[in-house]
Design a protein around this motif. Structure first.
Motif: not given
Length: 124
Positions: A1-23
């Motif tokens: 998962m790639t995103a701009p290195a900006q504060a807003a991206s931290v939450g976005l990538l964390r939510r995506r990762a969280s969904a993967l870990l739950a799956a």
């Protein structure tokens, strides 16, 4: 998962990762610890990294491998406004994982950590 290195991206990538870990049906403690590690590694990339960052998560039972790599132009380092409130991220990651590695690559930096998913704790 790639995103701009900006504060807003931290939450976005964390939510995506969280969904993967739950799956992957990780237990709640392992998911919470992994989410903490992911947040710390991504935040480190935002503060000290380059233009973009890539989060990679792989599971090879009984281990979970987490890495964040930054890419692009280096940022100009700026000291934190309150030094006491910063600088603990990698210490936290080291405390809850094992095999923490920081490698410089031609494109930027890669920070890797490994969690043991078996046993009573996530540590070795």
């Amino acid at each position: 998962m790639t995103a701009p290195a900006q504060a807003a991206s931290v939450g976005l990538l964390r939510r995506r990762a969280s969904a993967l870990l739950a799956a992957w049906a990780l237990d709640a403690d392992a998911r919470t610890t992994a989410e903490l590690v992911i947040s710390e590694l991504l935040t480190n990339a935002v503060l000290h990294g380059r233009d973009t960052m890539t989060l990679t998560i792989t599971r090879t039972d009984p281990k979970l491998h987490l890495s964040v790599t930054d890419h692009g132009q280096p940022k100009t380092a700026t000291p934190p406004a309150e030094p006491d409130e910063h600088g603990r991220g990698l210490a936290i990651v080291a405390a809850v994982t094992h095999d923490l590695r920081i490698d410089e690559t031609p494109a930027g930096w890669c920070i890797r950590a490994c969690m043991n998913l078996s046993g009573p704790t996530n540590r070795r």
